[in-house]
Write a protein that holds these residues in place. Structure first.
Motif, mmCIF file in Angstrom:
data_model
loop_
_atom_site.group_PDB
_atom_site.id
_atom_site.type_symbol
_atom_site.label_atom_id
_atom_site.label_comp_id
_atom_site.label_asym_id
_atom_site.label_seq_id
_atom_site.Cartn_x
_atom_site.Cartn_y
_atom_site.Cartn_z
ATOM 1 N N UNK A 391 0.864 -1.190 0.000
ATOM 2 C CA UNK A 391 0.000 0.000 0.000
ATOM 3 C C UNK A 391 0.897 1.237 0.000
ATOM 4 N N UNK A 392 0.298 2.379 -0.285
ATOM 5 C CA UNK A 392 1.052 3.644 -0.314
ATOM 6 C C UNK A 392 0.309 4.682 0.524
ATOM 7 N N UNK A 393 1.035 5.361 1.397
ATOM 8 C CA UNK A 393 0.428 6.412 2.227
ATOM 9 C C UNK A 393 -0.074 7.523 1.301
ATOM 10 N N UNK A 394 -1.364 7.862 1.418
ATOM 11 C CA UNK A 394 -1.926 8.826 0.456
ATOM 12 C C UNK A 394 -2.796 9.921 1.069
ATOM 13 N N UNK A 407 -3.562 3.874 0.175
ATOM 14 C CA UNK A 407 -4.249 3.314 -0.984
ATOM 15 C C UNK A 407 -3.592 1.960 -1.267
ATOM 16 N N UNK A 408 -4.405 0.913 -1.337
ATOM 17 C CA UNK A 408 -3.872 -0.419 -1.630
ATOM 18 C C UNK A 408 -3.253 -0.430 -3.027
ATOM 19 N N UNK A 409 -2.048 -0.990 -3.128
ATOM 20 C CA UNK A 409 -1.354 -1.068 -4.420
ATOM 21 C C UNK A 409 -1.365 -2.483 -4.983
ATOM 22 N N UNK A 410 -1.673 -3.445 -4.117
ATOM 23 C CA UNK A 410 -1.807 -4.831 -4.586
ATOM 24 C C UNK A 410 -3.070 -5.444 -3.988
ATOM 25 N N UNK A 411 -3.579 -6.431 -4.690
ATOM 26 C CA UNK A 411 -4.712 -7.212 -4.174
ATOM 27 C C UNK A 411 -4.447 -8.669 -4.530
ATOM 28 N N UNK A 412 -4.433 -9.502 -3.526
ATOM 29 C CA UNK A 412 -4.122 -10.923 -3.723
ATOM 30 C C UNK A 412 -2.823 -11.091 -4.515
ATOM 31 N N UNK A 413 -1.848 -10.314 -4.107
ATOM 32 C CA UNK A 413 -0.481 -10.377 -4.646
ATOM 33 C C UNK A 413 -0.365 -9.950 -6.115
ATOM 34 N N UNK A 414 -1.337 -9.182 -6.590
ATOM 35 C CA UNK A 414 -1.258 -8.622 -7.944
ATOM 36 C C UNK A 414 -1.349 -7.103 -7.852
ATOM 37 N N UNK A 419 -6.970 0.722 -6.359
ATOM 38 C CA UNK A 419 -7.160 0.069 -5.066
ATOM 39 C C UNK A 419 -8.084 0.845 -4.145
ATOM 40 N N UNK A 420 -8.382 0.237 -3.021
ATOM 41 C CA UNK A 420 -9.231 0.869 -2.012
ATOM 42 C C UNK A 420 -8.389 1.706 -1.057
ATOM 43 N N UNK A 421 -9.020 2.689 -0.463
ATOM 44 C CA UNK A 421 -8.378 3.422 0.625
ATOM 45 C C UNK A 421 -8.513 2.582 1.889
ATOM 46 N N UNK A 422 -7.413 2.405 2.578
ATOM 47 C CA UNK A 422 -7.424 1.571 3.779
ATOM 48 C C UNK A 422 -6.669 2.261 4.910
ATOM 49 N N UNK A 423 -6.925 1.799 6.111
ATOM 50 C CA UNK A 423 -6.135 2.207 7.272
ATOM 51 C C UNK A 423 -5.313 0.989 7.670
ATOM 52 N N UNK A 424 -4.003 1.130 7.658
ATOM 53 C CA UNK A 424 -3.148 0.001 8.045
ATOM 54 C C UNK A 424 -2.923 0.076 9.554
ATOM 55 N N UNK A 425 -3.502 -0.885 10.248
ATOM 56 C CA UNK A 425 -3.415 -0.896 11.709
ATOM 57 C C UNK A 425 -2.047 -1.395 12.163
ATOM 58 N N UNK A 426 -1.694 -1.013 13.356
ATOM 59 C CA UNK A 426 -0.374 -1.370 13.893
ATOM 60 C C UNK A 426 -0.148 -2.877 13.894
ATOM 61 N N UNK A 427 -1.201 -3.641 14.216
ATOM 62 C CA UNK A 427 -1.034 -5.096 14.311
ATOM 63 C C UNK A 427 -0.836 -5.772 12.954
ATOM 64 N N UNK A 428 -1.016 -4.989 11.863
ATOM 65 C CA UNK A 428 -0.853 -5.561 10.518
ATOM 66 C C UNK A 428 0.336 -4.976 9.761
ATOM 67 N N UNK A 429 0.968 -3.976 10.328
ATOM 68 C CA UNK A 429 2.005 -3.221 9.615
ATOM 69 C C UNK A 429 3.375 -3.876 9.795
ATOM 70 N N UNK A 486 -4.820 9.428 -5.449
ATOM 71 C CA UNK A 486 -5.610 10.377 -4.659
ATOM 72 C C UNK A 486 -7.004 10.591 -5.247
ATOM 73 N N UNK A 487 -7.263 9.948 -6.383
ATOM 74 C CA UNK A 487 -8.614 9.998 -6.944
ATOM 75 C C UNK A 487 -9.551 9.213 -6.041
ATOM 76 N N UNK A 488 -10.834 9.388 -6.246
ATOM 77 C CA UNK A 488 -11.802 8.655 -5.442
ATOM 78 C C UNK A 488 -11.582 7.158 -5.623
ATOM 79 N N UNK A 489 -11.449 6.447 -4.511
ATOM 80 C CA UNK A 489 -11.185 5.004 -4.574
ATOM 81 C C UNK A 489 -12.352 4.268 -5.213
ATOM 82 N N UNK A 490 -11.998 3.262 -6.004
ATOM 83 C CA UNK A 490 -13.037 2.477 -6.696
ATOM 84 C C UNK A 490 -13.664 1.452 -5.758
#
Length: 490
Positions: A391-394, A407-414, A419-429, A486-490
């Motif tokens: 993912x990339x901080x956006x 913003x997620x840059x990969x999905x299922x390793x592709x 991508x979707x806008x996400x919050x990366x929690x500490x327990x997953x980072x 930074x466009x609206x996430x799909x």
């Protein structure tokens, strides 16, 4: 330079602004090149100005002593010399006006790229600007320092603008000059200033925001004076400019840089010229210009040792930017999220204000815009999956500074461009050691499988860690479709 046809309009505009500020070209028309040209001829012009003055005084003295025919010849010579002096002064004024207009135009272009009508859109555009600068800056190789040097003034300027907003909203730094342009807008209504009082908000932009940008852009311009360059590169011009200077050299460099920056502001850029016929309006305009220049000087001077004052508006972004876009030999991309450790240490030493550092931390969070995050995704039941993703901080203003908005840059390793806008929690980072150690229980075979999918070639895989704490997103961002983080996430 990158192939601009493969870039979004915004990325192209950012690159154009880089060229306009600290770029180098045959045209020699960037802010930096104009300043360097000024520094080169400044001493010579000063000598010429003194020479005119001395010659005029000598002729006037002879006229007083002489008489008749000799006096008439001297008068003719005097008029000729005065005309030459006027032409000389006019040329200097035209050059100064041209530099002033160019810098003002640059400031307005930057403002247009990082600000909007409302505060939310302003923060989005600023995140896009900062993220774009980070993502087009190399994170490895020989050009890191050179390109970071070109990029950091713009980065610092945008940070200073967002910090200005925050400080006004929280009323952390009381600065009389700024307060007079906030009129009757209370801190809690600052975000709506443009709606509540559009007319005065425009004045606020011209008299406060533009000067802040100007100060940020020229803060280190004195480094490019020949005397400063001699310290940086050595007398023979062969020393590594990225080396750590000894205390004496650093002190001398800072003194020269400050002196020449102020000189460039006052004499190289000067006051914006009034255009119009109204004497009343001209006087009012000139008075505002004098105040504006004084404010910029005040910002530059107090940024050296800001204590708890307005100088922190430049100092804190300056320190942060010097880490994020470092020009040091030991640049290490992985260490960027540790920038606030250095800032907090500076605050503890009294180099800058802790309250202002905290304000910037609230804006940026721990992870800089455009930073490549690696994280463990979870299924719908909240169970950690046996892989990691990119993912990339956006976005700015994460609710928890340690949990970046991405913003997620990969999905299922592709790799994906929408991508979707996400919050990366500490327990997953994976940047955090505890999370990375949890992933270490995964088999090496599985980790290699993931790496093969995410690394573009075998050579790249050779240099990557099996459990990456972060990732370099520059190559991903070099593709036009991937520049729409930074466009609206799909």
């Amino acid at each position: 330079m990158a192939n601009v046809t493969s870039e979004t309009n915004f990325t192209q505009q950012v690159r154009s602004l880089i060229e306009r500020t600290y770029g180098r070209s045959q045209l020699k028309d960037s802010l930096l090149e104009r300043a360097m040209a000024y520094f080169e001829v400044k001493a010579q012009q000063s000598v010429q100005a003194d020479k005119y003055q001395q010659q005029l005084e000598e002729i006037k003295a002879k006229i007083e002593e002489g008489s008749g025919k000799e006096s008439a010849a001297l008068q003719q010579k005097l008029h000729k010399l005065e005309r030459e002096q006027r032409n000389f002064q006019l040329q200097l004024r035209l050059e100064r006006n041209e530099r002033n207009e160019n810098l003002l135009e640059t400031c307005h272009k930057l403002l247009a790229l990082c600000e909007a009508e409302d505060i939310e859109e302003t923060n989005r555009k600023s995140a896009q600007f900062l993220g774009t600068l980070q993502l087009i800056s190399p994170t490895e190789g020989k050009k890191v320092a050179q390109l970071n040097e070109q990029h950091k003034a713009l980065y610092k300027a945008v940070l200073a603008l967002r910090l200005l907003d925050r400080l006004c909203m929280d009323k952390i730094v009381a600065e009389p000059y700024i307060s007079q342009y906030l009129t009757d807008i209370p801190p809690e209504q600052y975000a709506e200033y443009h709606e509540l009082d559009p007319k005065n908000y425009k004045v606020y932009i011209q008299q406060v925001k533009i000067p802040v940008i100007m100060a940020a852009l020229i803060q280190d311009i004195g480094h490019y004076h020949p005397d400063a360059q001699q310290i940086i590169y050595g007398e023979d011009g062969k020393l590594d400019p990225c080396r750590t200077l000894d205390m004496e050299s650093r002190k001398a460099l800072l003194q020269i840089s400050y002196r020449e920056t102020i000189d460039y502001l006052v004499h190289g850029i000067g006051l914006t010229q009034y255009i119009g016929n109204s004497k009343v309006e001209r006087d009012k305009f000139n008075q505002a210009e004098h105040k504006k220049i004084f404010f910029i000087k005040h910002l530059l001077k107090t940024s050296i040792n800001p204590l708890k004052g307005i100088g922190n508006l430049l100092k804190v972004p300056q320190i942060y930017t010097s880490i994020i876009l470092s020009t040091k030999v030991k640049y290490n991309y992985k260490l960027l999220p540790k920038a606030y450790q250095a800032l907090n240490q500076n605050a503890e030493r009294g180099t800058c204000s802790q309250a202002v550092v905290d304000s910037l931390y609230r804006i940026t969070g721990m992870y800089p815009q455009g930073f490549g995050i690696t994280y463990i995704p979870r299924d719908s039941d909240g169970k950690a999956l046996d892989r990691y993703e990119y993912a990339i901080v956006n976005r700015l203003y994460p609710e928890n500074p340690e949990q970046p908005l991405c913003r997620a840059a990969t999905r299922q390793l592709s790799f994906i461009s929408r991508g979707l806008d996400i919050i990366v929690k500490c327990e997953d980072n994976l940047y955090l050691s505890a999370v990375a150690s949890n992933l270490a229980t995964m088999s090496k075979k599985r980790l290699m499988e993931i790496l093969e999918l995410l690394a573009s070639n075998y050579k790249e895989r050779e240099n990557l860690e099996l459990i990456p704490r972060c990732w370099h997103a520059g190559e991903f961002f070099s593709i036009k479709e991937n520049q729409k983080l930074w466009n609206k996430a799909q």
